[in-house]
Design an enzyme around this catalytic site. Sequence first.
Site, PDB file in Angstrom:
ATOM      1  CG  HIS A 136       6.273   2.424  -7.036  1.00 31.22           C
ATOM      2  ND1 HIS A 136       7.496   2.310  -6.404  1.00 31.22           N
ATOM      3  CD2 HIS A 136       5.910   3.735  -6.916  1.00 31.22           C
ATOM      4  CE1 HIS A 136       7.843   3.504  -5.928  1.00 31.22           C
ATOM      5  NE2 HIS A 136       6.903   4.382  -6.223  1.00 31.22           N
ATOM      6  CG  ASP A 140       9.736   8.869  -8.569  1.00 31.06           C
ATOM      7  OD1 ASP A 140       8.860   9.260  -9.356  1.00 31.06           O
ATOM      8  OD2 ASP A 140       9.523   8.641  -7.351  1.00 31.06           O
ATOM      9  CG  HIS A 173       8.350   7.528  -3.865  1.00 32.37           C
ATOM     10  ND1 HIS A 173       7.739   8.559  -4.553  1.00 32.37           N
ATOM     11  CD2 HIS A 173       7.914   7.597  -2.584  1.00 32.37           C
ATOM     12  CE1 HIS A 173       6.956   9.228  -3.712  1.00 32.37           C
ATOM     13  NE2 HIS A 173       7.041   8.672  -2.522  1.00 32.37           N
ATOM     14  CG  ASP A 233       8.445  11.922  -6.624  1.00 31.79           C
ATOM     15  OD1 ASP A 233       9.560  11.754  -7.141  1.00 31.79           O
ATOM     16  OD2 ASP A 233       7.631  10.992  -6.421  1.00 31.79           O
TER      17      ASP A 233
HETATM   18 ZN   LIG Z   1       7.800   9.043  -6.583  1.00 37.47          ZN
END
Ligand SMILES: [Zn+2]
Length: 356
Positions: free
Chosen positions: A129, A166, A168, A253
């Site tokens: 991120h 991931d 996200h 995740d």
């Molecule tokens: Zn994540």
Amino acid sequence: MPCKTAVIVHDDYLKYDFGPWHPFKPYRWRLVLEILEKKKVFETGYVERISARYATLEELMLVHTPEYIEYVKRMSERGEGFLDYGDTPARKGVFEGAVVRVGGSLVGIDLLMNNVYKHAFNPCGGLHHAREDAAAGFCVFNDIAIAARYAQKRYNIRKIAIIDVDGHHGDGTQNIFYEDPDVLTISLHRYGIYPGTGWYTEVGSGAGEGFSINIPLPEGVDDISYLYMFNNIVVPVVREYKPELIILQYGADSHYEDPLVGLGLTTRGYQEIMDTVHQLSHELSSGRILVTGGGGYNVNNTARIWSIGVIRLAGLDIDIEDLHDKVVYVRESPSQYIIDLAEKIRSYLKKYYKDL
Ligand SMILES: [Zn+2]
Ligand SMILES: [Zn+2]
């Protein structure tokens, strides 16, 4: 035939610590080492622990602005407040922790490019991120992006594929390379949660158009549906792109028990992703694959996923049945939503990838 695989670690990884209440646990790599030791993985001689190193200022500046690097350093010395709007605390030592985590991914690139190891795993990389000039979502410096630029600059590698599983969206990495045709970013993620981006119409811009790929997934997607997307979109795109190096952000995740995301992968789905990308690396990039960690907020599940990943990557003949989830999915075909979505994505990307 097993492949020599490096697991890159450093005690200072623990300095990347946002506090006991924070969901990001800096010690997950230690649980991975414990499992690998218990499984006698290091005794095979094919998997070795290699020490990470601190990245230099010049290396951080391959991606980040000097002002931002200075800001993180100052905030970390003070040890108060947040580096962003409230997700990423500026605890004392976080600068050092972030810098050595970047260095771990750079050591991985060195090992691969010097052909010392076939594959490399940095469990504490994958901080996808982070932006050029900002921290976000528990990520301070974007080791993935720095590793890609480092490989290009130091080893004259041109085309790199970054595959991000991931839960996200890998928004920071995508943003850094949005106009760059020499780095293909692919992210599969739950759509509609943090950071909110990653719809399939985000494909890059300018010279980079067609080199950002997004697979937005709905809540609860299981192994079968996920792998259908992976095999029908990601695999043909990577094959057609022909990267000289693959970076796999292997955030854990997307697992069905993760408390933050809500996707539905099991350890077996993760294993199949690893096997597929591992095989692509031998087919396309002389085996050169750097695997990083990433998210994963159920620490024990994360440690199992990453340990299985290392054992599969190294191609070891070790019984890992006890590391797997006990659940078995009854579904035998992908959901209709996924089949329809895959078709929409395929026709949208067809003008960039004729083999889709
Ligand atoms: Zn994540
Ligand atoms: Zn291999």
